[in-house]
Write a protein that holds these residues in place. Structure first.
Motif, PDB file in Angstrom:
ATOM      1  N   SER A 118      48.544  29.416  45.899  1.00  0.00           N
ATOM      2  CA  SER A 118      47.368  29.124  45.070  1.00  0.00           C
ATOM      3  C   SER A 118      46.627  27.895  45.573  1.00  0.00           C
ATOM      4  O   SER A 118      45.393  27.864  45.614  1.00  0.00           O
ATOM      5  CB  SER A 118      47.792  28.912  43.615  1.00  0.00           C
ATOM      6  N   VAL A 119      47.384  26.877  45.957  1.00  0.00           N
ATOM      7  CA  VAL A 119      46.768  25.634  46.429  1.00  0.00           C
ATOM      8  C   VAL A 119      45.984  25.874  47.717  1.00  0.00           C
ATOM      9  O   VAL A 119      44.874  25.355  47.892  1.00  0.00           O
ATOM     10  CB  VAL A 119      47.834  24.543  46.624  1.00  0.00           C
ATOM     11  N   GLU A 120      46.548  26.669  48.615  1.00  0.00           N
ATOM     12  CA  GLU A 120      45.840  26.963  49.858  1.00  0.00           C
ATOM     13  C   GLU A 120      44.513  27.666  49.583  1.00  0.00           C
ATOM     14  O   GLU A 120      43.488  27.379  50.207  1.00  0.00           O
ATOM     15  CB  GLU A 120      46.713  27.818  50.782  1.00  0.00           C
ATOM     16  N   LYS A 121      44.529  28.586  48.609  1.00  0.00           N
ATOM     17  CA  LYS A 121      43.296  29.293  48.259  1.00  0.00           C
ATOM     18  C   LYS A 121      42.309  28.371  47.541  1.00  0.00           C
ATOM     19  O   LYS A 121      41.091  28.477  47.733  1.00  0.00           O
ATOM     20  CB  LYS A 121      43.622  30.510  47.399  1.00  0.00           C
ATOM     21  N   LEU A 141      50.583  19.842  43.382  1.00  0.00           N
ATOM     22  CA  LEU A 141      50.479  20.059  44.827  1.00  0.00           C
ATOM     23  C   LEU A 141      49.055  19.827  45.332  1.00  0.00           C
ATOM     24  O   LEU A 141      48.847  19.311  46.443  1.00  0.00           O
ATOM     25  CB  LEU A 141      50.897  21.498  45.161  1.00  0.00           C
ATOM     26  N   TRP A 142      48.092  20.196  44.517  1.00  0.00           N
ATOM     27  CA  TRP A 142      46.690  20.172  44.945  1.00  0.00           C
ATOM     28  C   TRP A 142      46.089  18.775  44.877  1.00  0.00           C
ATOM     29  O   TRP A 142      45.465  18.290  45.815  1.00  0.00           O
ATOM     30  CB  TRP A 142      45.895  21.139  44.077  1.00  0.00           C
ATOM     31  N   GLN A 143      46.298  18.083  43.761  1.00  0.00           N
ATOM     32  CA  GLN A 143      45.626  16.810  43.549  1.00  0.00           C
ATOM     33  C   GLN A 143      46.523  15.585  43.737  1.00  0.00           C
ATOM     34  O   GLN A 143      46.034  14.465  43.842  1.00  0.00           O
ATOM     35  CB  GLN A 143      45.022  16.773  42.139  1.00  0.00           C
ATOM     36  N   ARG A 144      47.836  15.785  43.726  1.00  0.00           N
ATOM     37  CA  ARG A 144      48.787  14.691  43.985  1.00  0.00           C
ATOM     38  C   ARG A 144      48.532  13.462  43.119  1.00  0.00           C
ATOM     39  O   ARG A 144      48.502  12.317  43.587  1.00  0.00           O
ATOM     40  CB  ARG A 144      48.744  14.282  45.466  1.00  0.00           C
ATOM     41  N   LEU A 201      42.532  33.956  41.930  1.00  0.00           N
ATOM     42  CA  LEU A 201      43.186  33.676  43.208  1.00  0.00           C
ATOM     43  C   LEU A 201      43.967  34.852  43.771  1.00  0.00           C
ATOM     44  O   LEU A 201      44.410  34.815  44.920  1.00  0.00           O
ATOM     45  CB  LEU A 201      44.119  32.461  43.054  1.00  0.00           C
ATOM     46  N   ASP A 202      44.206  35.873  42.955  1.00  0.00           N
ATOM     47  CA  ASP A 202      44.867  37.090  43.431  1.00  0.00           C
ATOM     48  C   ASP A 202      46.251  36.816  44.036  1.00  0.00           C
ATOM     49  O   ASP A 202      46.566  37.273  45.135  1.00  0.00           O
ATOM     50  CB  ASP A 202      43.975  37.794  44.463  1.00  0.00           C
ATOM     51  N   VAL A 203      47.071  36.058  43.308  1.00  0.00           N
ATOM     52  CA  VAL A 203      48.442  35.811  43.779  1.00  0.00           C
ATOM     53  C   VAL A 203      49.476  36.239  42.745  1.00  0.00           C
ATOM     54  O   VAL A 203      50.667  35.942  42.879  1.00  0.00           O
ATOM     55  CB  VAL A 203      48.661  34.312  44.120  1.00  0.00           C
ATOM     56  N   SER A 258      36.655  23.444  47.928  1.00  0.00           N
ATOM     57  CA  SER A 258      36.821  22.282  48.812  1.00  0.00           C
ATOM     58  C   SER A 258      35.826  21.167  48.503  1.00  0.00           C
ATOM     59  O   SER A 258      36.130  19.983  48.666  1.00  0.00           O
ATOM     60  CB  SER A 258      36.688  22.712  50.275  1.00  0.00           C
ATOM     61  N   ASP A 259      34.624  21.518  48.068  1.00  0.00           N
ATOM     62  CA  ASP A 259      33.589  20.511  47.814  1.00  0.00           C
ATOM     63  C   ASP A 259      33.418  20.182  46.335  1.00  0.00           C
ATOM     64  O   ASP A 259      32.461  19.498  45.961  1.00  0.00           O
ATOM     65  CB  ASP A 259      32.240  20.998  48.368  1.00  0.00           C
ATOM     66  N   CYS A 260      34.324  20.658  45.524  1.00  0.00           N
ATOM     67  CA  CYS A 260      34.167  20.497  44.069  1.00  0.00           C
ATOM     68  C   CYS A 260      34.965  19.293  43.571  1.00  0.00           C
ATOM     69  O   CYS A 260      36.163  19.194  43.809  1.00  0.00           O
ATOM     70  CB  CYS A 260      34.629  21.767  43.361  1.00  0.00           C
ATOM     71  N   HIS A 261      34.296  18.390  42.880  1.00  0.00           N
ATOM     72  CA  HIS A 261      34.968  17.238  42.291  1.00  0.00           C
ATOM     73  C   HIS A 261      35.438  17.594  40.881  1.00  0.00           C
ATOM     74  O   HIS A 261      34.650  18.035  40.043  1.00  0.00           O
ATOM     75  CB  HIS A 261      34.030  16.033  42.221  1.00  0.00           C
ATOM     76  N   ILE A 262      36.717  17.392  40.625  1.00  0.00           N
ATOM     77  CA  ILE A 262      37.319  17.694  39.323  1.00  0.00           C
ATOM     78  C   ILE A 262      37.626  16.376  38.609  1.00  0.00           C
ATOM     79  O   ILE A 262      38.201  15.462  39.198  1.00  0.00           O
ATOM     80  CB  ILE A 262      38.616  18.510  39.473  1.00  0.00           C
ATOM     81  N   ASP A 263      37.241  16.268  37.359  1.00  0.00           N
ATOM     82  CA  ASP A 263      37.484  15.044  36.586  1.00  0.00           C
ATOM     83  C   ASP A 263      38.762  15.100  35.755  1.00  0.00           C
ATOM     84  O   ASP A 263      39.361  14.064  35.472  1.00  0.00           O
ATOM     85  CB  ASP A 263      36.304  14.764  35.651  1.00  0.00           C
ATOM     86  N   CYS A 264      39.172  16.297  35.361  1.00  0.00           N
ATOM     87  CA  CYS A 264      40.383  16.429  34.546  1.00  0.00           C
ATOM     88  C   CYS A 264      40.886  17.864  34.653  1.00  0.00           C
ATOM     89  O   CYS A 264      40.091  18.810  34.718  1.00  0.00           O
ATOM     90  CB  CYS A 264      40.093  16.078  33.083  1.00  0.00           C
ATOM     91  N   ILE A 265      42.211  18.016  34.685  1.00  0.00           N
ATOM     92  CA  ILE A 265      42.833  19.342  34.748  1.00  0.00           C
ATOM     93  C   ILE A 265      43.681  19.550  33.496  1.00  0.00           C
ATOM     94  O   ILE A 265      44.450  18.675  33.097  1.00  0.00           O
ATOM     95  CB  ILE A 265      43.726  19.487  35.997  1.00  0.00           C
TER      96      ILE A 265
END
Length: 397
Positions: free
Chosen positions: A99-102, A128-131, A63-65, A108-115
């Motif tokens: 990071s969330v904005e990036k 922030l991203w998945q709430r 993400l380069d942050v 944007s089209d990727c479904h995540i099952d677990c972080i």
């Protein structure tokens, strides 16, 4: 096929050669081999080259942050928080928003099952991203008293947003429960690969030189490299055929230069070597006789465990978090009280007694078998699948 995201944020970088980076790589590769889609997201710039190699199937998102310039307002908040600690790490929070904005743009089209969040900023990003729409497992890679004891209430509340917190040692669960009251806490240790017999240290071999080895970044406050050097200086005259190898990257040049000055002042240049880093540390461990581990605290002590799996008897501090979970005094190594003199006595105990080194080293190999990768990754897969099922059940309701 489930998609697993490993978030590795904060001030860390995948270009480093430390234990957490190795765990990240091993986990990503292990889950890919078990049929998962794995995305690794870090703060690194696009040109970053991971020190430990990921399998080609692992999707890397940089993400380069990491070194982004902070606005004056964030710097002011940081200074206020140092005096009145009521906010949750303003600098990390600012980077998390970036990071969330990036992430929204890149995935944007990727479904995540677990972080799985590798550090605190990763928890902020996931929140922030998945709430709360995706199960979040927060890993604690260091001493609990260091991670949580230095956190204010706002930071601890952010950690509690995870659905599950993972610690590395059974003793860490009770310690973590002093700070975390709502989130379940489980113990899953790091993996320690079995070392083939022909790659283990041969402590019965006759050698003209004997070697004490340590592996870890050259660091004053956690790794305490100076203690090993000063302790060896106390015993070297009685054991002229012994030398010390220090493997690890330099984090602070001024500290490293002080160590060099001490070595020169005591004429130890021929006996103490700063060896840098290597991707073939197993070969170096195999050639050694004793593993020295003067850390003040650890989350697990991966280099210690790998040395034990190689058959090396170890010396560590009894007071150091996690070290006493691996070293059992008189069984597979030596635990000593704090201080240079006590560490020197621990080293000497092994240096003078080859039979003791052999006996403790053999037991160390046996004791590390419970951390076999198959065992640990099975535990992780069970936990991940359980979290995914639990969230699916909630959505079904």
């Amino acid at each position: 096929m489930h998609t697993l995201m490993l978030l590795y944020m904060g001030d860390e970088t995948v270009t480093a050669s430390a234990g957490t980076e190795r765990v990240l790589t091993n986990m990503a590769n292990a889950f890919v081999e078990r049929g998962y889609r794995v995305i690794v997201v870090t703060n690194d710039p696009p040109t970053a080259k991971p020190y430990f190699p990921f399998l080609p199937q692992v999707k890397l998102v940089f993400l380069d942050v990491w070194q982004v310039k902070m606005p004056v307002s964030v710097k002011i908040k940081r200074e206020i928080n140092r005096v009145i600690p009521i906010m949750d790490r303003p600098v990390e929070s600012y980077r998390a928003h970036l990071s969330v904005e990036k992430l929204k743009q890149r995935l944007s089209d990727c479904h995540i099952d677990c972080i799985i969040a590798y550090n605190h900023e990763a928890i902020q990003v996931a929140d922030l991203w998945q709430r709360g729409t995706v199960p979040l497992i927060a890993m604690m890679h260091n001493s609990i008293r260091v991670i949580m004891g230095n956190s204010n209430r706002a930071t601890l509340k952010e950690k509690e947003k995870a659905d599950l917190i993972q610690v590395l040692m059974p003793s860490h669960i009770k310690e973590a429960q002093k700070y975390i009251h709502k989130t379940p806490i489980i113990c899953i240790p790091n993996t320690v690969a079995a070392v083939p017999v022909d790659k283990q240290a041969n402590l019965e071999e006759k050698r003209s030189r004997r070697t004490i080895i340590t592996v870890g970044r050259i660091d004053e406050f956690q790794k305490q490299t100076h203690i090993l050097i000063q302790a060896f200086n106390l015993v070297t005259d009685s054991y002229p055929d012994w030398q010390v190898e220090i493997w690890g990257e330099v984090k602070k040049k001024s500290y490293y230069e002080k160590l060099i000055q001490f070595v020169k002042a005591h004429r130890l240049e021929e006996k103490i070597r700063f060896c840098g880093t290597t991707q073939n540390i197993q070969e170096k461990l195999q050639q050694a006789d004793v593993f020295a581990f003067p850390s003040a605290f650890e989350g697990f002590g991966l280099s210690l465990a790998e040395a034990m799996a190689t058959g090396l008897p170890s010396v560590g501090f009894r007071s150091a978090d996690a070290v006493g979970d691996l070293i059992v005094d008189g069984r597979n190594g030596i635990l000593c009280e704090d201080g240079v003199s006590a560490f020197a006595q621990g080293l000497e105990c092994l240096m003078k007694d080859q039979d003791l080194r052999v006996r403790l080293g053999r037991q160390a190999v046996e004791d590390m078998k419970s951390y076999a990768p198959q065992i640990i990754w099975d535990k992780w897969q069970d936990v991940v699948e359980q979290q995914i099922r639990s969230f699916s059940h909630k959505k079904g309701k």
